[in-house]
Design an enzyme around this catalytic site. Structure first.
Site, short mmCIF file in Angstrom:
data_model
loop_
_atom_site.label_atom_id
_atom_site.label_comp_id
_atom_site.label_asym_id
_atom_site.label_seq_id
_atom_site.Cartn_x
_atom_site.Cartn_y
_atom_site.Cartn_z
N SER A 10 0.84 -1.19 0.00
CA SER A 10 0.00 0.00 0.00
C SER A 10 0.88 1.24 0.00
O SER A 10 1.69 1.44 0.91
CB SER A 10 -0.90 0.02 1.24
OG SER A 10 -1.35 1.33 1.48
N HIS A 35 -1.52 -1.35 -4.03
CA HIS A 35 -2.74 -0.95 -3.34
C HIS A 35 -2.73 0.55 -3.11
O HIS A 35 -1.76 1.10 -2.58
CB HIS A 35 -2.80 -1.72 -2.01
CG HIS A 35 -4.05 -1.54 -1.23
ND1 HIS A 35 -5.17 -2.33 -1.43
CD2 HIS A 35 -4.37 -0.68 -0.23
CE1 HIS A 35 -6.12 -1.96 -0.58
NE2 HIS A 35 -5.66 -0.95 0.16
N ASP A 37 -4.79 3.74 -1.48
CA ASP A 37 -5.80 4.10 -0.49
C ASP A 37 -6.32 5.51 -0.71
O ASP A 37 -5.60 6.48 -0.52
CB ASP A 37 -5.22 3.99 0.92
CG ASP A 37 -5.01 2.54 1.33
OD1 ASP A 37 -5.97 1.76 1.24
OD2 ASP A 37 -3.88 2.19 1.72
N MET A 39 -8.87 8.39 0.43
CA MET A 39 -9.64 8.80 1.62
C MET A 39 -10.14 10.23 1.45
O MET A 39 -9.40 11.09 0.96
CB MET A 39 -8.75 8.72 2.87
CG MET A 39 -8.08 7.37 3.06
SD MET A 39 -7.23 7.28 4.64
CE MET A 39 -6.36 5.71 4.45
N HIS A 71 -8.56 1.25 -3.42
CA HIS A 71 -9.45 1.07 -2.27
C HIS A 71 -10.07 2.41 -1.91
O HIS A 71 -9.40 3.28 -1.36
CB HIS A 71 -8.59 0.50 -1.11
CG HIS A 71 -9.32 0.34 0.18
ND1 HIS A 71 -8.66 0.11 1.38
CD2 HIS A 71 -10.63 0.35 0.49
CE1 HIS A 71 -9.53 0.00 2.36
NE2 HIS A 71 -10.74 0.14 1.85
N MET A 73 -12.07 4.75 0.24
CA MET A 73 -12.66 4.99 1.57
C MET A 73 -13.31 6.36 1.51
O MET A 73 -12.88 7.33 2.13
CB MET A 73 -11.55 4.93 2.64
CG MET A 73 -11.13 3.50 2.93
SD MET A 73 -9.49 3.41 3.68
CE MET A 73 -8.49 3.41 2.20
N MET A 142 -11.29 -5.43 6.40
CA MET A 142 -10.48 -4.45 7.11
C MET A 142 -10.09 -5.04 8.46
O MET A 142 -10.95 -5.39 9.27
CB MET A 142 -11.25 -3.14 7.31
CG MET A 142 -11.54 -2.36 6.04
SD MET A 142 -10.10 -2.06 4.99
CE MET A 142 -9.01 -1.17 6.13
N ASP A 180 -6.57 -6.15 4.96
CA ASP A 180 -5.97 -4.82 4.90
C ASP A 180 -5.86 -4.21 6.30
O ASP A 180 -6.87 -3.88 6.92
CB ASP A 180 -6.84 -3.93 4.00
CG ASP A 180 -6.20 -2.58 3.71
OD1 ASP A 180 -5.07 -2.35 4.14
OD2 ASP A 180 -6.88 -1.77 3.04
C1 DX5 Z 1 -5.90 1.72 6.15
C2 DX5 Z 1 -5.57 1.43 4.71
C3 DX5 Z 1 -4.49 0.45 4.55
C4 DX5 Z 1 -3.15 0.90 5.07
C5 DX5 Z 1 -2.49 -0.28 5.69
O1 DX5 Z 1 -7.03 2.50 6.25
O2 DX5 Z 1 -6.71 0.93 4.02
O3 DX5 Z 1 -4.38 -0.02 3.20
O4 DX5 Z 1 -2.30 1.42 4.07
O5 DX5 Z 1 -1.36 0.17 6.35
P1 DX5 Z 1 -0.53 -0.79 7.32
O6 DX5 Z 1 -0.07 -1.97 6.52
O7 DX5 Z 1 0.60 0.09 7.77
O8 DX5 Z 1 -1.45 -1.19 8.44
ZN ZN Z 2 -6.44 -0.08 1.95
#
Ligand code: DX5
Ligand code: ZN
Length: 226
Positions: A10, A35, A37, A39, A71, A73, A142, A180
């Site tokens: 990620s 990956h 993310d 947000m 992903h 969010m 998650m 994740d």
């Molecule tokens: C969290 C994200 C993850 C995040 C994971 O909200 O969706 O993808 O990058 O990070 P680590 O591996 O550091 O927990």
């Molecule tokens: Zn993620």
């Protein structure tokens, strides 16, 4: 037998001033997916990146054949599906909690030529996935509350992974299970043994004192059992 899994680094924990080079290093070291993310500061308390950054990785992804696993969010994900398709997302996942019309969203993602995924928060009952399970390519369990990298794996996630696996095997389609949050080399084998197919790792790949390549090699050792 050592459980097998694929790895999706990620970029949330990457150094964004060196994003291209860091992603290229992760790809060269054997990343199965990248990956991303996304947000919005509403669905989760953090703001990260949008289609522009996905677009900046599109060429690398095409050259290497490593898919971009995006992903979302964000609230109202239906408003942005086309933008992410145009930016080069190969797999697009939305949260079951983030849209009223999940079925339609999945259809649109597929119509736009992407694989469709659904992510589910730690407190949301798995039954919320039952009707759409046969329609999707991927479920993201998650294993932290989404919003930030570097959090600890929630131990109850393993039971949820196993139960989801059973739901899929009992006729719920062919979706793969991606896990994740809080994935490290020390818990990766156990999470895979619970039923995960793909592990997302942010801080464990892009953080710490070692290089990205060394971090990736440590994960590979877990898979090979050496
Ligand atoms: C969290 C994200 C993850 C995040 C994971 O909200 O969706 O993808 O990058 O990070 P680590 O591996 O550091 O927990
Ligand atoms: Zn993620």
């Amino acid at each position: 037998m050592t459980p097998q899994f694929q790895l999706a680094p990620s970029i949330l924990s990457a150094d964004f001033s060196q994003l291209g080079a860091q992603v290229a290093e992760a790809m060269a070291a054997g990343a199965d997916y990248i990956h991303v993310d996304v947000m919005d500061g509403h669905f989760v308390p953090n703001i990260t990146i949008g289609p522009l950054v996905v677009k900046s990785l599109q060429l690398l992804s095409q050259e290497t054949g490593v898919p971009l696993d995006v992903h979302l969010m964000i609230e109202n994900p239906e408003l942005y599906l086309e933008d992410f398709a145009k930016a080069g997302a190969n797999i697009l996942s939305v949260h079951v909690e983030a849209t009223v019309h999940l079925h339609r969203v999945i259809q649109v993602i597929r119509d736009l030529g992407m694989k469709a995924g659904v992510a589910i928060n730690p407190a949301t009952p798995l039954v919320m996935l039952e009707e759409v399970l046969p329609l999707v390519d991927q479920i993201i369990i998650m294993s932290v509350n989404p919003g930030f990298g570097g959090q600890s794996y929630i131990p109850e996630s393993s039971g949820r992974i196993s139960r989801l696996k059973q739901m899929i095997e009992a006729g719920g389609g062919t979706a793969v299970i991606e896990v994740d949050g809080g994935v490290k080399t020390h818990n990766a084998a156990a999470i895979a043994a619970a039923g995960a197919d793909i592990l997302v790792a942010g801080s464990a790949v892009f953080g710490g004192d070692q290089s990205i390549t060394e971090n990736m090699m440590d994960f590979r050792k877990v898979v090979s059992g050496k």
